[in-house]
Design a protein around this motif. Structure first.
Motif, mmCIF file in Angstrom:
data_model
loop_
_atom_site.group_PDB
_atom_site.id
_atom_site.type_symbol
_atom_site.label_atom_id
_atom_site.label_comp_id
_atom_site.label_asym_id
_atom_site.label_seq_id
_atom_site.Cartn_x
_atom_site.Cartn_y
_atom_site.Cartn_z
ATOM 1 N N TYR A 33 1.258 -1.387 -0.396
ATOM 2 C CA TYR A 33 -0.180 -0.082 0.382
ATOM 3 C C TYR A 33 0.442 1.372 0.357
ATOM 4 N N ASN A 34 0.631 1.867 -0.594
ATOM 5 C CA ASN A 34 1.206 3.581 -0.570
ATOM 6 C C ASN A 34 0.117 4.582 0.646
ATOM 7 N N VAL A 35 0.577 5.588 0.664
ATOM 8 C CA VAL A 35 -0.146 6.801 1.142
ATOM 9 C C VAL A 35 0.439 7.727 1.194
ATOM 10 N N GLU A 36 0.170 8.922 0.663
ATOM 11 C CA GLU A 36 0.971 10.215 0.011
ATOM 12 C C GLU A 36 0.100 11.604 0.790
ATOM 13 N N THR A 37 0.375 12.360 1.362
ATOM 14 C CA THR A 37 -0.131 13.084 2.353
ATOM 15 C C THR A 37 0.616 14.904 1.294
ATOM 16 N N PHE A 38 -0.306 15.734 1.257
ATOM 17 C CA PHE A 38 0.545 17.086 0.839
ATOM 18 C C PHE A 38 -0.514 17.980 2.007
ATOM 19 N N GLU A 367 0.814 17.768 -10.927
ATOM 20 C CA GLU A 367 -0.276 17.923 -11.226
ATOM 21 C C GLU A 367 -2.077 17.954 -11.424
ATOM 22 N N LEU A 368 -2.168 16.927 -10.913
ATOM 23 C CA LEU A 368 -3.849 16.192 -10.785
ATOM 24 C C LEU A 368 -3.860 16.818 -8.912
ATOM 25 N N ILE A 369 -2.553 16.783 -7.970
ATOM 26 C CA ILE A 369 -2.712 17.445 -7.302
ATOM 27 C C ILE A 369 -3.031 18.783 -6.772
ATOM 28 N N LYS A 370 -2.176 19.804 -7.724
ATOM 29 C CA LYS A 370 -2.030 21.606 -8.072
ATOM 30 C C LYS A 370 -3.680 21.518 -8.448
ATOM 31 N N LYS A 371 -5.035 20.215 -9.291
ATOM 32 C CA LYS A 371 -5.913 20.598 -9.747
ATOM 33 C C LYS A 371 -6.397 20.600 -8.321
ATOM 34 N N ILE A 372 -7.318 19.205 -7.960
ATOM 35 C CA ILE A 372 -7.626 19.423 -6.062
ATOM 36 C C ILE A 372 -6.890 20.899 -5.180
ATOM 37 N N ARG A 373 -6.070 20.586 -5.180
ATOM 38 C CA ARG A 373 -5.656 22.094 -3.923
ATOM 39 C C ARG A 373 -6.382 23.102 -4.033
ATOM 40 N N ILE A 460 -3.850 16.723 1.605
ATOM 41 C CA ILE A 460 -4.387 15.763 0.538
ATOM 42 C C ILE A 460 -4.010 14.804 0.179
ATOM 43 N N ILE A 461 -4.938 14.502 0.785
ATOM 44 C CA ILE A 461 -4.226 12.567 1.022
ATOM 45 C C ILE A 461 -4.498 11.677 -0.057
ATOM 46 N N LYS A 462 -3.491 11.036 -1.141
ATOM 47 C CA LYS A 462 -3.321 10.115 -1.617
ATOM 48 C C LYS A 462 -3.153 8.720 -1.666
ATOM 49 N N TYR A 463 -4.088 7.576 -1.656
ATOM 50 C CA TYR A 463 -3.503 6.359 -1.242
ATOM 51 C C TYR A 463 -4.714 5.185 -1.550
ATOM 52 N N ASP A 470 -6.182 4.765 -7.369
ATOM 53 C CA ASP A 470 -5.780 5.406 -6.012
ATOM 54 C C ASP A 470 -6.849 6.083 -5.330
ATOM 55 N N ILE A 471 -7.045 6.749 -3.912
ATOM 56 C CA ILE A 471 -8.312 7.666 -3.850
ATOM 57 C C ILE A 471 -7.384 8.717 -3.635
ATOM 58 N N TYR A 472 -8.073 9.579 -3.492
ATOM 59 C CA TYR A 472 -7.778 11.145 -3.414
ATOM 60 C C TYR A 472 -9.229 11.745 -2.099
ATOM 61 N N ARG A 473 -8.728 12.250 -1.659
ATOM 62 C CA ARG A 473 -9.252 13.102 0.047
ATOM 63 C C ARG A 473 -8.582 14.516 0.319
#
Length: 494
Positions: A33-38, A367-373, A460-463, A470-473
């Protein structure tokens, strides 16, 4: 469970809690599993790579890794083939027949704690389910079923007292049962209060009658604890510190059966030493080459040769340090900071978790994280047009599923919980006062009113599982100098 589950909630004034539940598939050798947090932090809080270090980040984090509590309905605690109450009763009888058997003692403790954990989890889940019911009659019937089921379970649990309270057994066995009984009583109170508070807000048929019944049950349970001499009875004239202390201690004691052992170490120590050795070798090769060339040109030891050696040594020393820094930065992008090994009760390694922390520049985030932000204009103004400081953290988890086959094999455990509590005190130092006076005209005069000063920490959490979607919250944590005010989940707009 087919994919990772995640929740984020307020734990207290200064901490929020993130919980990930990783599916446990015992049919495959391992799962990853991967979990990334910004974390997007307002620039004016001065939380950046010069003021907030890697050590600060990890010291602000508190982690727990444990097995997910087996899921069971309240009615099945009494009647199911794998009923924890039936298993506890058998464990008690076996222990009484062999009081000096250490394995029987451990089995009794295990089943006692498992019953408490499953009971509390089932009571919580069904209370939450009742809160979500829209139909008035359905909600009434379901609350009544919870009341009836819990009464039956607790009665049968307390009937077991006569089995374990016999001569020949260690006093600790009976004492542990009493601790479990007190824990069950406090758990009943907690969720009965929750049901009452929800009834006050909800539209439920015969609300007053149900509310009155719950209050009578609460009063009876407090009287029961008094008669049993449990020091966990509320008193309106006291600060009730003993109640809070015992509640917290009993929660840890009964939940300990699900916790996994962990051991954390720095990652990449050997690679780091090899890189430092390589840097020293390159510098030494440079200095030696200069020495050989100099001696071939200058046969006698002269002042010129002496100065060449001094300068070569200076360059060699700086070259060693610069080469070390260069290689260190390169490998840090590929290595994790820490590795936590996970062990079962038999000290067998069943997985590990690797962690990494860094500050990112805005141009470095995907880029996807920028769009979500999706920053709005007011955020740009608040940050003075100079952007945000971005904390990036990554966790890689590998569970050796086949080695988990014997974990609580008498119950259905389908996941591992990874619980992280994060303390935001280090983010509060540069904040303004939490309130300031405002004024407004009212009825021909000027009235002084209060204004709250808040800051927005966006996260933003990607996991997800490796090789799966992947799921984004996205969450917004609203802070003031007094701590966390609230947490909001922001709907994704992509």
């Amino acid at each position: 469970m087919e994919n990772v589950e995640e929740s984020l909630e307020l734990h207290d004034k200064y901490q929020f809690e993130v919980k990930f539940t990783y599916p446990l598939d015992k049919t495959v050798p391992y799962t990853e599993y991967n979990v990334e947090t910004f974390m997007f932090i307002p620039n004016n809080l001065c939380v950046n790579h010069t003021t907030y270090t890697k050590d600060d980040f990890y010291s602000d984090m508190q982690k727990y890794i444990r097995l997910k509590t087996p899921t069971m309905l309240l009615k099945n605690i009494l009647n199911d083939d794998k009923s924890p109450l039936k298993a506890l009763k058998e464990a008690m009888k076996t222990l009484v027949s062999e009081p000096n058997n250490e394995l029987k003692m451990l089995d009794y403790k295990y089943h006692l704690k498992m019953f408490c954990s499953i009971f509390k989890s089932a009571l919580r889940d069904e209370t939450i389910f009742a809160e979500k019911l829209n139909d008035k009659e359905d909600a009434e019937d379901y609350i009544k079923s919870i009341i009836d089921s819990t009464e039956d379970i607790v009665k049968k649990f307390r009937d077991l007292k006569d089995i374990i309270h016999v001569p020949g057994l260690e006093n600790k066995c009976y004492a542990l049962y009493l601790f479990a009984d007190e824990f069950v009583s406090l758990s009943l109170d907690k969720y009965r209060y929750r049901m009452i508070f929800n009834l006050d807000k909800a539209e439920v048929k015969n609300k007053k009658k149900i509310r009155s019944e719950l209050i009578d049950l609460l009063s009876a349970e407090i009287e029961y604890r008094k008669s049993a001499r449990y020091n966990s009875c509320p008193d309106e004239k006291s600060d009730n510190e003993e109640l809070i202390y015992r509640e917290s201690t009993l929660k840890k004691l009964m939940g300990s059966v699900l916790f996994l052992k962990t051991q954390t170490m720095r990652e990449g120590i050997y690679i780091e030493q090899i890189v430092m050795g390589l840097a020293a070798g390159l510098a030494m090769a440079f200095a030696t080459a200069v020495a050989f060339l100099s001696q071939s040109k200058l046969e006698n030891f002269t002042f010129s040769l002496f100065m060449i050696f001094v300068i070569a040594y200076i360059f060699k020393d700086r070259m060693k340090e610069l080469t070390r820094i260069f290689f260190h930065r390169k490998i840090q992008k590929r290595l994790y900071d820490r590795k936590t090994n996970i062990y079962n009760s038999l000290n067998q390694k069943i997985g590990f978790c690797k962690e990494r922390f860094a500050f990112f520049k805005e141009k470095d985030i995907p880029e996807l994280i920028k769009k979500i932000r999706n920053k709005d204009y007011i955020t740009e103004l608040d940050n003075g047009y100079i952007g945000e400081d971005i904390i990036y953290s990554k966790r890689f988890i590998k569970i050796l599923s086949k080695k988990c086959k014997n974990l609580l094999d008498d119950f259905n455990v389908d996941g591992i919980n990874d619980i992280i509590r994060f303390n935001i005190r280090n983010f509060l130092g540069k904040m303004d006062n939490p309130t300031r006076p405002l004024f407004m005209p009212i009825e021909g005069d000027i009235k002084k009113i209060k204004g709250g000063r808040v800051y927005h920490l966006n996260m933003i959490i990607k996991y997800g599982m490796i090789n799966k979607q992947d799921i984004y919250r996205k969450f917004r944590i609203i802070l003031s100098r007094n701590g966390i005010k609230r947490i909001k989940e922001i709907p994704l707009t992509i």
